[in-house]
Structures are given as C-alpha cells and as structure tokens.
Design an enzyme around this catalytic site. Sequence first.
Site, PDB file in Angstrom:
ATOM      1  N   GLU A  85       0.819  -1.214   0.000  1.00 16.37           N
ATOM      2  CA  GLU A  85       0.000   0.000   0.000  1.00 16.37           C
ATOM      3  C   GLU A  85       0.857   1.269   0.000  1.00 16.37           C
ATOM      4  OE1 GLU A  85      -2.691  -0.603   3.345  1.00 16.37           O
ATOM      5  OE2 GLU A  85      -4.017  -1.779   2.066  1.00 16.37           O
ATOM      6  N   ASP A 128      -8.525  -8.519   4.035  1.00 13.60           N
ATOM      7  CA  ASP A 128      -8.290  -7.390   4.949  1.00 13.60           C
ATOM      8  C   ASP A 128      -9.431  -7.231   5.944  1.00 13.60           C
ATOM      9  OD1 ASP A 128      -7.133  -5.174   6.020  1.00 13.60           O
ATOM     10  OD2 ASP A 128      -7.487  -3.845   4.330  1.00 13.60           O
ATOM     11  N   GLU A 179     -12.628  -1.596  11.859  1.00 14.70           N
ATOM     12  CA  GLU A 179     -12.518  -0.848  10.608  1.00 14.70           C
ATOM     13  C   GLU A 179     -13.627  -1.193   9.606  1.00 14.70           C
ATOM     14  OE1 GLU A 179      -8.765  -1.381   8.654  1.00 14.70           O
ATOM     15  OE2 GLU A 179      -9.412  -0.312   6.865  1.00 14.70           O
TER      16      GLU A 179
HETATM   17  C1  GCV Z   1      -2.277   0.740   8.486  1.00 16.13           C
HETATM   18  C2  GCV Z   1      -5.935  -1.681   5.588  1.00 16.13           C
HETATM   19  C3  GCV Z   1      -6.283  -0.393   6.274  1.00 16.13           C
HETATM   20  C4  GCV Z   1      -5.083   0.530   6.364  1.00 16.13           C
HETATM   21  C5  GCV Z   1      -3.971  -0.216   7.093  1.00 16.13           C
HETATM   22  C6  GCV Z   1      -3.669  -1.489   6.310  1.00 16.13           C
HETATM   23  C7  GCV Z   1      -2.634  -2.332   6.999  1.00 16.13           C
HETATM   24  O1  GCV Z   1      -5.691  -1.468   4.250  1.00 16.13           O
HETATM   25  O2  GCV Z   1      -7.330   0.209   5.596  1.00 16.13           O
HETATM   26  O3  GCV Z   1      -5.468   1.667   7.078  1.00 16.13           O
HETATM   27  O4  GCV Z   1      -2.826   0.577   7.206  1.00 16.13           O
HETATM   28  O5  GCV Z   1      -4.834  -2.267   6.211  1.00 16.13           O
HETATM   29  O6  GCV Z   1      -3.032  -3.281   7.661  1.00 16.13           O
HETATM   30  O7  GCV Z   1      -1.462  -2.058   6.856  1.00 16.13           O
END
Ligand code: GCV
Length: 844
Positions: free
Chosen positions: A310, A389, A417
């Site tokens: 990411e 995720d 989340e």
């Molecule tokens: C910390 C998901 C979340 C991100 C997070 C990522 C991760 O994509 O939306 O906010 O980043 O997971 O676990 O690294």
Amino acid sequence: MTEPVRQSRHGSFVHLRLAVFVLVALAMLPAVSLPQTAAQAWPTYRATGKPLRVPTRVDTLGQSLLEQTAAIELRRGLLALSGGAPLETGPNNMLLGTVEEMHTDHPKTAVQSLEPDEFLITARRGDLTREIDIIGGSDRGVLYGAYAFLRDLSQGADMSNASLHERPAMPIRWVDEWDNLDGSIERGYAGRSIFFDNGHVRDDLGPVAEYARLLASVGINGCNLNNVNNASDFFTPEMLRGIARIAEVMRPYGVRVGLSADIASPQKIGGLNTFDPLDPGVQKWWAAKVNDIYGFIPDFAGFTVKADSEGQPGPASFGRTPADAANTLAAALALHHGVVLYRAFVYNHHLDWHDPKADRARAAYDIFHPLDGKFAPNVIIQTKEGPIDFQAREPVSPLFGGIPQTNQAMELQITQEYMGQQRHLVYLAPMWKEVLDFDMRVGGASTPVKQVISGQAFHRPLGGMVGVACVGREAWLGSPLALANLYAFGRLAWNPNLTPEQIAAEWTRQTISNDSSVVRIITAMLMQSWPAYESYTGPLGLQTLTDITGSHYGPNVEASERNGWGQWHKADQQGVGFDRTVATGSGYVGQYQPEVAKIYENVATTPDNMLLFFHHVPYTYKLHDGKTVIQYLYDSHYQGAAQAAQFVGEWERLKGRVDPALYADVLPRLIYQAGHAVVWRDAVTQYFLKLGGIPDETGRAGHYPRRLEAEDARLTGYKIVDVNPWEDASGGKAVSCDEATCSAEWTYKGAAGRFNLAVQYFDLQGGVAKFALSINGQSPGPDGSWPADDHLPTPHPHGDNSTRHLAYNVALKPGDTIRVEGAPDGKDRASLDYVETLPATPAP
Ligand code: GCV
C-alpha cells in the site's frame, strides 16, 4: 499440615498501612474527577455484597516491580470487592512470589517449576490460619496470577480453596496501535492518541499506565505504539526519549513497547543514499539505531514492519526479499533479545481487474511460502487472519499452513474498521474463534491454526497473536460494548480454547453486572452481533460490501470493482462471486493443503457462508438448503436488519438493572445501528435487484409502500439530487437545500392509526443542520425537532451518513399533512431521503 508462611523474609508489607490509606482515598474519589481509567473497562472490582472468604492481607516475597504491582492490584481489588472494608492485618494472608523466591524463603515447601508467565494458585490452611499462595514462574507470572485470582473473585467465585494453574498458550500477545505522531490514529474510532500529540509524546501518560493495566489484566505483554505507515519519524532521539517514558509507565505491568520500523529509514532519516537491506552501510545503520533504542529502552520488544504494501517502501525496490529485510533488522535486534514482526500483508494494489488470474488473496502465500525456513530465529511472520483485509467474513489465510519452518503470529483487528467502526455492536470473538479452531490439515494431520501460532504444531520457539487495537482518549474504543473485543482478544491469546460465550459472560460479569439475567441478555446480544452484521453487510463470503476506496463504513457495492485494490466480488448481470478455483479460476484454492483445497475447489462442498469468496455462480444457484443465492441475499439482509432492531429491545430490558449512565450511553448507539442496518439492507438489496433483475419472492426488495420519498414531496426550496452510489438512497435520489430553510410535504394517504415516523436524512460534515417534523403544522412532541450533529464519514449524501430519526407513537389519519423542514448549516445541506411509517412503540 503445612505451616502457613506468616511473613516474608523481606518484610514487604512494611508499607501496607500507607498503601491501604492511599487505596481507601482513591476509592473515595468521585468517579468524574478521575482521568480515563482502566476501571472504566472490566477491572472495576465492584463490591460483590458477599463475604470474600479470602485473606485480605497481601505479602510479597520479592521486591521486583511486577511483584509489587501484583500486590498493589490485589490490595486494590480486595478493597474494592469488599466494599471498602479495611484490609486484614492478622495472620491470614495472600502470599505472592516466584518459584525461586519460594525455594529460597521456604525451602521445605515443595513448589513445582513453572515457565516464566505461568502461575499456580493454591490455598492452604493451618490450625488457626489460612493462606493463599500465588506463585509465578517469574514476577510476570505472579502478576498474571493476581489478575486471574481477582477475575474469578469478582465474578463471585468462592476462592477460599482456590486452585488455579495456568500458562499462556503463546509467547507473543501484543496489541498494535496505528497512532501517528500528530496524535491522529489510522482506523481509530475513539478520538485521539493516548501516546502522542502534535509531534511529541504526551506529557500526561496517566492513561497509558491505565491502558497497560488493562492489557496486563488479560495477559497482553507487548504494545507496538505507532502506525505501520510512515514510521521513520519515531526514531529521532527526541522521540526515543519520549518512547522511553512510555516504556517506563508500561513496565510495571509487564507490557513491553515495540515500534513500527520503516524499511526506508536509513535513507529517510539516516542520510544514506540507499535502504537496500543487504547493503553493509544500511546494516550498520540499523545496528547503530537499534543500539541507540536499547540505550533508551533496555527492554524494548522489537519492530513491526509493513513493507512493499500500500505504498510503503520495501526490499522489492532493490530486488530483495522480505527475508532479506526482516533478517537485517533481526540481526540488529538479536543482540538485545528483540524480535521482528514482519507483516505478510504485502500485495500489489494496482492489480489488473480484467485478468481472471489476478487475485490479491494469493499474494501473501505467493510471496512468503517460497521463503519458508529463510527467516532468522527472532523473526515472526505476522499474517492477517484472512487473505484480504479484516472483512465481515473471509476464509482463513492459507499461509498458516504454508510456512512450517517459520515463526508465525496471527493479526486480528480489535478496532472495527470494516466491522461498523464501533458504531455497530459487533463482538468479534466468535469470528476469531472460528479462525483459531480452523484445521489447516498440514500433511493430512490435525493442525488447528491456534497450534500453528502457538508454535506447538511445528515446534517453533516463537509465535502468537497481535490485535490491532487503535485505542484512543474516548473510553478506549469509543463505545462501551466494543471493549468486549479488547478483553476477548487478550483472553483468547492467553487461552484459545476458551469459548466466545464464556468470555462474553466473564466480561459482562466484571464490567456490567453479576446478575445472571443481565449476563444472559448481554451475552446473547454479543453472540448474535457478528452474524447479524455479516447478514446485512456481506453474506455468503461477499466480504463487507463497503466503500473500500473511502471510509470502509457504509454500503457501496460497486466500490470494490474495476480498480486495482483487488477486493472484487465480481457481481454482473448473471451472477456473483470470485472464481478462485484451480480448475477455472485464480488458483488461490491450491494454496491450501490438499484436504482443505478439495473442499473449496468444489462448489458443492464449499460452505455456503464462503461460497462467493471461492466461486462465481449464477444468482439462481441453489444453496445447500435449496434457496437461491439471490433470495438468500435478500433474506439475509432483512433478517440481519431485523436482528439489529431487536438489540434495542433487548437492551431496553436492562433498564434499571445496569448502571443508568451505561444504559443511557448504549441505547442511542443501538437505535442508530438499527437505522443504519436498514440503510445497508436497502442498499445491497436494491443493488442486486437492479443488477440481476430477479425479484425478491416476498416482494420486499426495492418496494417500500410505507415510504414517502423526498423526491416525490411538495418541495419548497429543496432540490432533487442524485446520490452516489445510487443504492445508498431510497430510489437513488434525495433532496438538498441551498436556502436558509427548505421543506418537504406529503399528504398522508394510509390507514388511520399510531406510528413511529422514521425520517431518513443525511447527516453531513461541516455543519449542524436542523430538522423539524410536523403533522398539520403541529410538532408531534419532544422528538419533533433534532440537530444533525453526528460526525460521520463522507461529505456528500451517502450510506456512510444516512441516518434515521424516529418520532415515536405519532397519530396519523388520511389527509394529514406531514412536513419536514430542514435548515442547513455550513456544508451540511439538510439533505433528506424519505419518511416512513413504522409500527408504533413507546418512546424509549
Ligand atoms: C495501516 C488496511 C487499512 C489501512 C492499514 C492497512 C494495513 O488497508 O485500511 O489503514 O494501514 O490495512 O493493515 O497495513
């Protein structure tokens, strides 16, 4: 008969009187004057009203920090549980010590050897005295024993003959915080950081000590403090001095601190022109930085790493592997007994959605399986429980069965989340438990995930569970019932054989009430909450059908599609689901061990709740009970939303039986959730009705006969607007106001009677619009006007902010004029979706 131990050689109860005085004084402080305390969660130790039947004089054999904490906690707990009765000073006592101290102080008493975090609690009786010993393999074991004793005692157990012997199932029991230097928290839903503010460590670390207490009370032994994204700024000397202060306040509770490490730090903050992990200069930089850190924090736990994921930099930039990067850090940490938790959450978020073989779910296994056996002994691969995720439901990641020569930890998300962001009640322990118990069948033999991560299955020295907690300054997780998830995480990491019901009941007894009917109601609500949420957000393995490129909160079915993020459900006019089979799909199924793969490869043997994760099927495909996929989608969303509505009624049964402040705090949250579940239900069912064109056989989806749509009203000032995504508004449209006030009016044509009137509006950011409801010009009562004052994601009308206001028990007759007036404020344009007549109930 064993002679009771009367006094420790070290005379450690010298300060008893002072401690008792301080504790009594603390207990008498009014609750409101206290800062955020752990006691706002489960360690409340409310008076049981029954005699305790245990000695209340507490002695310790040793002087170590943790043993002293254990004694303080016991005294505090005993004092509170007894309703403030003075602690005993007579001969009966509770004696705390390590095995070693027992051997030294009481050589004649036989004590078995224990592992460091293990404890043994035994009661002994002399002719005239009673003693309860809490013996730990180390002082940390003593502390865990003290908390376990209090846990049982506070639930009303008779501990006079206590006999408890426990050891944690796994060595790594950590929470991760995703806190940023400025005090914001990624995916945090409870306000700002308890650790950081405005680029510094906070001056007041009182809440941090309280948090450590909370963590220790359920056996959590590590806390990774900062966000895995953009972590390098935490390595400056000023920050390390601050982190050392944090470590100091967590240390008495046996919670060691860790930090996220940005692999690019040598370049970003070290002034090198590379961060290639195999470059000798880079390795030297890490060794020096790690030495530096240990200079500040001698018991530093280690690093958590997110790399090549990411947008975070990683070893791939230099053609290096995760093993190269992890081992470079591990070498630097090994000298100090630190560890690296290297996250398997590595994937390409620019996947080609046209390519049927492209599959994000494959990434972790494709990258890490070939590296099995190549990681240093102090590296642990930290894998999210599912391959995507933290969705409402995913299969277990195949990686747990794919790297037997590597230490493994499972990452779970305590912060919700994709699970309603603490605004929806979702108790996650049942989901976690399914994952922990899932049998990977490695080599055709029983291999439950819990035994993989404990190290037992593959004889690994390290492993465990990591919970992404993201606690903040607003009641830790922002919502009282959400704390059951933090509690459950710790309890399962300690003992994954506990059941979610058992944990829910334990938590309720300690946090809310020991009354068995209260415990029954709350436990049942908690247990029903994940299935309900899954039903109205993403059943059959569809994942959470949310806005995956935005808030991750409300419905947005198409957001997953036609982009590189790879959370695809592949819904089209004929069918839905992702073909991940080896025969015709992405091949992901082949990453499981053969016995498991065989089940998922075949559509007929794939469990219904995972069907669409593994297979693309027509909407008319029949599930195991003969129901079609499309009808299941409709039914499940209606059932889930109905279940959410029932939570309100269940909670109302607790009025007068739980703390009034808690009752009043939780009730509006559940009412909100019930309304938002309807938003979810309508969005997803409307979407699939339009896409597949197959009607709901019960006629519910897309038909709302009791609704008065805003776009059909007599509008004054209000303008009709398209809502994006369309399915987030009833009929795809809403009205929005650009004047000082606007109104929508309808003539009621239904039967006469009493109704709850639901006004569905969009509570937008950037202002507090006001609404007023009237019938024939009269307000229906105190709930006839309200402000749109919530703080919800997304600035435009959307499922994230679509909110329901209820006016209760309103009389209506044909010909009545129903009017909603909206007064915008700032960017909140008082947008309105519909008014609906629902069966009347009394106001709560
Ligand atoms: C910390 C998901 C979340 C991100 C997070 C990522 C991760 O994509 O939306 O906010 O980043 O997971 O676990 O690294």
